[in-house]
Write a protein that holds these residues in place. Sequence first.
Motif, PDB file in Angstrom:
ATOM      1  N   ARG A 123       5.737   5.616   0.799  1.00  0.00           N
ATOM      2  CA  ARG A 123       6.779   6.582   0.488  1.00  0.00           C
ATOM      3  C   ARG A 123       6.736   6.961  -0.993  1.00  0.00           C
ATOM      4  NH1 ARG A 123      11.472   3.694   2.421  1.00  0.00           N
ATOM      5  NH2 ARG A 123      10.238   3.208   4.257  1.00  0.00           N
ATOM      6  N   ARG A 124       6.332   6.004  -1.836  1.00  0.00           N
ATOM      7  CA  ARG A 124       6.237   6.301  -3.268  1.00  0.00           C
ATOM      8  C   ARG A 124       4.884   6.876  -3.628  1.00  0.00           C
ATOM      9  NH1 ARG A 124      10.057   1.733  -4.858  1.00  0.00           N
ATOM     10  NH2 ARG A 124      11.861   2.748  -3.952  1.00  0.00           N
ATOM     11  N   GLN A 125       4.049   7.175  -2.608  1.00  0.00           N
ATOM     12  CA  GLN A 125       2.743   7.806  -2.814  1.00  0.00           C
ATOM     13  C   GLN A 125       1.791   6.934  -3.626  1.00  0.00           C
ATOM     14  OE1 GLN A 125       2.700  11.984  -2.947  1.00  0.00           O
ATOM     15  NE2 GLN A 125       3.749  11.531  -1.047  1.00  0.00           N
ATOM     16  N   MET A 126       1.933   5.617  -3.463  1.00  0.00           N
ATOM     17  CA  MET A 126       1.004   4.726  -4.141  1.00  0.00           C
ATOM     18  C   MET A 126      -0.306   4.704  -3.380  1.00  0.00           C
ATOM     19  SD  MET A 126       2.259   3.601  -6.762  1.00  0.00           S
ATOM     20  CE  MET A 126       2.743   2.164  -7.648  1.00  0.00           C
ATOM     21  N   PRO A 127      -1.435   4.588  -4.081  1.00  0.00           N
ATOM     22  CA  PRO A 127      -2.714   4.513  -3.364  1.00  0.00           C
ATOM     23  C   PRO A 127      -2.796   3.230  -2.537  1.00  0.00           C
ATOM     24  CG  PRO A 127      -3.018   4.222  -5.729  1.00  0.00           C
ATOM     25  CD  PRO A 127      -1.600   4.616  -5.527  1.00  0.00           C
ATOM     26  N   ASP A 128      -3.490   3.327  -1.386  1.00  0.00           N
ATOM     27  CA  ASP A 128      -3.620   2.190  -0.481  1.00  0.00           C
ATOM     28  C   ASP A 128      -4.259   0.987  -1.167  1.00  0.00           C
ATOM     29  OD1 ASP A 128      -2.456   3.500   1.521  1.00  0.00           O
ATOM     30  OD2 ASP A 128      -4.280   3.942   2.654  1.00  0.00           O
ATOM     31  N   PHE A 129      -5.188   1.282  -2.074  1.00  0.00           N
ATOM     32  CA  PHE A 129      -5.907   0.192  -2.734  1.00  0.00           C
ATOM     33  C   PHE A 129      -4.927  -0.731  -3.445  1.00  0.00           C
ATOM     34  CE2 PHE A 129      -8.292  -1.911  -6.034  1.00  0.00           C
ATOM     35  CZ  PHE A 129      -9.458  -2.258  -5.378  1.00  0.00           C
ATOM     36  N   PHE A 130      -4.029  -0.124  -4.185  1.00  0.00           N
ATOM     37  CA  PHE A 130      -3.050  -0.895  -4.945  1.00  0.00           C
ATOM     38  C   PHE A 130      -2.104  -1.655  -4.015  1.00  0.00           C
ATOM     39  CE2 PHE A 130       0.933  -1.148  -7.412  1.00  0.00           C
ATOM     40  CZ  PHE A 130       0.468  -1.948  -8.419  1.00  0.00           C
ATOM     41  N   THR A 131      -1.679  -0.954  -2.942  1.00  0.00           N
ATOM     42  CA  THR A 131      -0.790  -1.591  -1.967  1.00  0.00           C
ATOM     43  C   THR A 131      -1.431  -2.846  -1.392  1.00  0.00           C
ATOM     44  OG1 THR A 131      -0.025   0.608  -1.371  1.00  0.00           O
ATOM     45  CG2 THR A 131       0.536  -1.175   0.122  1.00  0.00           C
ATOM     46  N   ASN A 132      -2.679  -2.710  -0.962  1.00  0.00           N
ATOM     47  CA  ASN A 132      -3.380  -3.843  -0.364  1.00  0.00           C
ATOM     48  C   ASN A 132      -3.558  -4.978  -1.358  1.00  0.00           C
ATOM     49  OD1 ASN A 132      -3.747  -2.949   2.271  1.00  0.00           O
ATOM     50  ND2 ASN A 132      -5.473  -1.676   1.667  1.00  0.00           N
ATOM     51  N   LEU A 133      -3.869  -4.599  -2.605  1.00  0.00           N
ATOM     52  CA  LEU A 133      -4.066  -5.600  -3.651  1.00  0.00           C
ATOM     53  C   LEU A 133      -2.806  -6.447  -3.821  1.00  0.00           C
ATOM     54  CD1 LEU A 133      -6.405  -5.382  -6.230  1.00  0.00           C
ATOM     55  CD2 LEU A 133      -4.224  -5.361  -7.373  1.00  0.00           C
ATOM     56  N   VAL A 134      -1.683  -5.771  -3.997  1.00  0.00           N
ATOM     57  CA  VAL A 134      -0.428  -6.491  -4.247  1.00  0.00           C
ATOM     58  C   VAL A 134      -0.017  -7.269  -2.991  1.00  0.00           C
ATOM     59  CG1 VAL A 134       1.987  -6.230  -4.854  1.00  0.00           C
ATOM     60  CG2 VAL A 134       0.287  -4.777  -5.942  1.00  0.00           C
ATOM     61  N   ALA A 135      -0.167  -6.641  -1.823  1.00  0.00           N
ATOM     62  CA  ALA A 135       0.235  -7.320  -0.592  1.00  0.00           C
ATOM     63  C   ALA A 135      -0.620  -8.567  -0.353  1.00  0.00           C
ATOM     64  CB  ALA A 135       0.113  -6.363   0.592  1.00  0.00           C
ATOM     65  N   MET A 156     -13.030  -0.832   1.386  1.00  0.00           N
ATOM     66  CA  MET A 156     -12.127  -0.770   0.239  1.00  0.00           C
ATOM     67  C   MET A 156     -10.850  -1.567   0.504  1.00  0.00           C
ATOM     68  SD  MET A 156     -13.837   0.502  -1.960  1.00  0.00           S
ATOM     69  CE  MET A 156     -12.665   0.314  -3.287  1.00  0.00           C
ATOM     70  N   SER A 157     -10.309  -1.492   1.735  1.00  0.00           N
ATOM     71  CA  SER A 157      -9.110  -2.289   2.034  1.00  0.00           C
ATOM     72  C   SER A 157      -9.427  -3.767   1.921  1.00  0.00           C
ATOM     73  CB  SER A 157      -8.587  -2.018   3.439  1.00  0.00           C
ATOM     74  OG  SER A 157      -8.627  -0.685   3.745  1.00  0.00           O
ATOM     75  N   ALA A 158     -10.557  -4.158   2.526  1.00  0.00           N
ATOM     76  CA  ALA A 158     -10.922  -5.579   2.494  1.00  0.00           C
ATOM     77  C   ALA A 158     -11.105  -6.032   1.058  1.00  0.00           C
ATOM     78  CB  ALA A 158     -12.199  -5.809   3.294  1.00  0.00           C
ATOM     79  N   ALA A 159     -11.758  -5.181   0.238  1.00  0.00           N
ATOM     80  CA  ALA A 159     -11.991  -5.537  -1.159  1.00  0.00           C
ATOM     81  C   ALA A 159     -10.662  -5.702  -1.889  1.00  0.00           C
ATOM     82  CB  ALA A 159     -12.851  -4.468  -1.833  1.00  0.00           C
ATOM     83  N   ALA A 160      -9.735  -4.764  -1.646  1.00  0.00           N
ATOM     84  CA  ALA A 160      -8.452  -4.829  -2.342  1.00  0.00           C
ATOM     85  C   ALA A 160      -7.690  -6.095  -1.968  1.00  0.00           C
ATOM     86  CB  ALA A 160      -7.620  -3.592  -2.006  1.00  0.00           C
ATOM     87  N   ILE A 161      -7.666  -6.401  -0.657  1.00  0.00           N
ATOM     88  CA  ILE A 161      -6.945  -7.599  -0.215  1.00  0.00           C
ATOM     89  C   ILE A 161      -7.592  -8.838  -0.803  1.00  0.00           C
ATOM     90  CG2 ILE A 161      -6.304  -8.970   1.795  1.00  0.00           C
ATOM     91  CD1 ILE A 161      -6.371  -6.269   3.351  1.00  0.00           C
ATOM     92  N   SER A 162      -8.933  -8.849  -0.813  1.00  0.00           N
ATOM     93  CA  SER A 162      -9.647 -10.006  -1.350  1.00  0.00           C
ATOM     94  C   SER A 162      -9.375 -10.180  -2.828  1.00  0.00           C
ATOM     95  CB  SER A 162     -11.158  -9.851  -1.137  1.00  0.00           C
ATOM     96  OG  SER A 162     -11.423  -9.716   0.219  1.00  0.00           O
ATOM     97  N   VAL A 163      -9.405  -9.073  -3.559  1.00  0.00           N
ATOM     98  CA  VAL A 163      -9.141  -9.175  -4.997  1.00  0.00           C
ATOM     99  C   VAL A 163      -7.727  -9.721  -5.212  1.00  0.00           C
ATOM    100  CG1 VAL A 163      -8.812  -7.845  -7.110  1.00  0.00           C
ATOM    101  CG2 VAL A 163     -10.768  -7.376  -5.655  1.00  0.00           C
ATOM    102  N   GLY A 164      -6.783  -9.189  -4.446  1.00  0.00           N
ATOM    103  CA  GLY A 164      -5.402  -9.659  -4.568  1.00  0.00           C
ATOM    104  C   GLY A 164      -5.273 -11.126  -4.226  1.00  0.00           C
ATOM    105  N   ALA A 165      -5.811 -11.499  -3.064  1.00  0.00           N
ATOM    106  CA  ALA A 165      -5.708 -12.889  -2.621  1.00  0.00           C
ATOM    107  C   ALA A 165      -6.481 -13.803  -3.568  1.00  0.00           C
ATOM    108  CB  ALA A 165      -6.238 -13.016  -1.200  1.00  0.00           C
ATOM    109  N   GLY A 166      -7.652 -13.329  -4.012  1.00  0.00           N
ATOM    110  CA  GLY A 166      -8.455 -14.128  -4.934  1.00  0.00           C
ATOM    111  C   GLY A 166      -7.723 -14.353  -6.242  1.00  0.00           C
ATOM    112  N   ALA A 167      -7.119 -13.288  -6.766  1.00  0.00           N
ATOM    113  CA  ALA A 167      -6.357 -13.413  -8.010  1.00  0.00           C
ATOM    114  C   ALA A 167      -5.210 -14.400  -7.832  1.00  0.00           C
ATOM    115  CB  ALA A 167      -5.809 -12.047  -8.426  1.00  0.00           C
ATOM    116  N   ALA A 168      -4.571 -14.344  -6.651  1.00  0.00           N
ATOM    117  CA  ALA A 168      -3.465 -15.266  -6.390  1.00  0.00           C
ATOM    118  C   ALA A 168      -3.960 -16.711  -6.401  1.00  0.00           C
ATOM    119  CB  ALA A 168      -2.821 -14.931  -5.049  1.00  0.00           C
ATOM    120  N   TYR A 169      -5.137 -16.941  -5.801  1.00  0.00           N
ATOM    121  CA  TYR A 169      -5.706 -18.302  -5.791  1.00  0.00           C
ATOM    122  C   TYR A 169      -5.992 -18.784  -7.212  1.00  0.00           C
ATOM    123  CZ  TYR A 169      -6.369 -19.241  -0.841  1.00  0.00           C
ATOM    124  OH  TYR A 169      -6.161 -19.537   0.450  1.00  0.00           O
ATOM    125  N   GLN A 170      -6.593 -17.883  -8.014  1.00  0.00           N
ATOM    126  CA  GLN A 170      -6.927 -18.280  -9.387  1.00  0.00           C
ATOM    127  C   GLN A 170      -5.664 -18.589 -10.187  1.00  0.00           C
ATOM    128  OE1 GLN A 170      -9.813 -19.004  -9.742  1.00  0.00           O
ATOM    129  NE2 GLN A 170     -11.331 -17.450  -9.194  1.00  0.00           N
TER     130      GLN A 170
END
Lengths: 262, 158
Positions: A166-178, A239-253
Amino acid sequence: MDQGSGAMNPEEALLFAADAARVMLESGGETYRAEDTAVAVAGALGGAEADCYATPTGVTISFVGMDGRVHSIVRRIKRRVMHLERVALVEEISRSLVAGTRDFRAAADELGRVEGLRGRGMAASSAAAAAGAGFFTLLFGGAWNDALVAAATGALVSRFPPVMARRQMPDFFTNLVAGAATTLLCLAARRFGLATNADATVIGALMLLVPGIAVTNAIRDTIAGDLVAGVARGADAFMSAAAISVGAGAAYQLWRLAGGAL
Amino acid sequence: MMGPLEPLWAGLATAGFATMFNLRSRDVPLAAAGGALGWAVAAPLQAATGSQATAYCAAAVVIGIWAELLAAIQKRPASVYIACGIIPLVPGGGMYYTMLEYVRGNSWNGLATAFSTLQAAGAIAVGLAVSGAASRLLSLRKIGRRIRGSPRGGRTIR
C-alpha cells in the motif's frame, strides 16, 4: 467497464480481452492460460487472427477486426498477488462468452465485478497464515511449541507485505525486512524457551514468504514453451529468495553478534 | 520415515495457504486433500528410493491428476488446485537451508543445497507436465463430466 448500449466495436473487444488477461496474470494465473483466454475472448468477440503475447510483467494483444483493420493494445502488469478465485472466475467468463451463454455486456460487467473482488479479510488471512506456518513447522519435524511460535510469527509477518504494498515499497525491501523479522522473532522465541527446534520454526514461518511456487511456475512456463515468461518468473523468484536470504542472514549475524547461539 | 500424521499436517498447511490464496471456501478442503495426497506419496517414496527428485516428481503427477479430476468435476481450471496442492512439496525448506549454509560460511554446501532445491522444483514441474499430458490422453475431463452428470463440457484446458 463501458456501460454504453449498441453494437460492440473492436476497441471494446480488445480492451475486454486485455483486461481479462491482465486480471488473470495479476491474480497468479499461468502465462499460457492468460494468453489462451485473451485469444479465445478476442476470437469470440469477432476478432480474426487474434494473438496474444503475455509475460509476467505485461500483455500485448492484437487482432484483425471484421473491417480488416489491425487493432492492438499493451497492458503493463505491476502487481501480482495470488487470488485463485479471480483466475477461476475469469476462466468461467471467457468460457461462457465463447460458448455464447453470456453476451458481451454481461461478461464485461462480470469482469469488472471480478476485478473488484477483495481478498479475504485480515482476520481470516492472518488465521490462514498462522495455520500454514504452524503446520509446516510440524511437517518439518517441529514440536507443538515450535508450531505455535511459527504460527504466531507467521500471522504477524503476513500482515507486513500488504501494508508495504500500500505504501508502494519495492518487493525486494519488503522481503528483506520480512525475512529478517521472521528469523529474529523465531530466534528470540527459542532464546526465551518458547521454541526448541529453531530450524523447523523458522522454515515454517519463512514458508509464507519463500517463492517456492514462483520457482516451480518458472520451470512450468519454460516447459510449456513460454520461454521469456519462464525466465522472467525465474528472475522474480530469484530476487525474492535473495532478499529473504539477505534479511534472514543479516538477522542470524546480528543474533550471533549479540551473543546468541545458532 | 513418515510419521503417521504427516499427511494431515501437509493437508492442513495446504488449507492455510489455499485460504491465503483466496481460493473459494468450499474448494479449500478439496485442495487440502491434494496437498495431503502429494505428501503421502512423496514422503514414503523418498524414504524408499533416497531420491527427492523421483519422489517429488511422482507426487506431482498424483497431485496433477487429482487437480484435473477436481477441475473436471467442479468446472474450474486445474491450476487453482495445483497451485495449492504442490505447496507442501515446494522447496521452501531447501531455500532456507541454502541460506543457512551460506550464513555459516559453507559455500560449497550452500551450492549443493541450492542445486537440490532447484532439482526439487524441476521435478515438481516435470511431474505436473506429465500429469497434464496424461489427463489429456486419458480424457479425465470426460470422466469428470460423467461424474458430474452434465452433458456439456467446457473448453479444453491445456
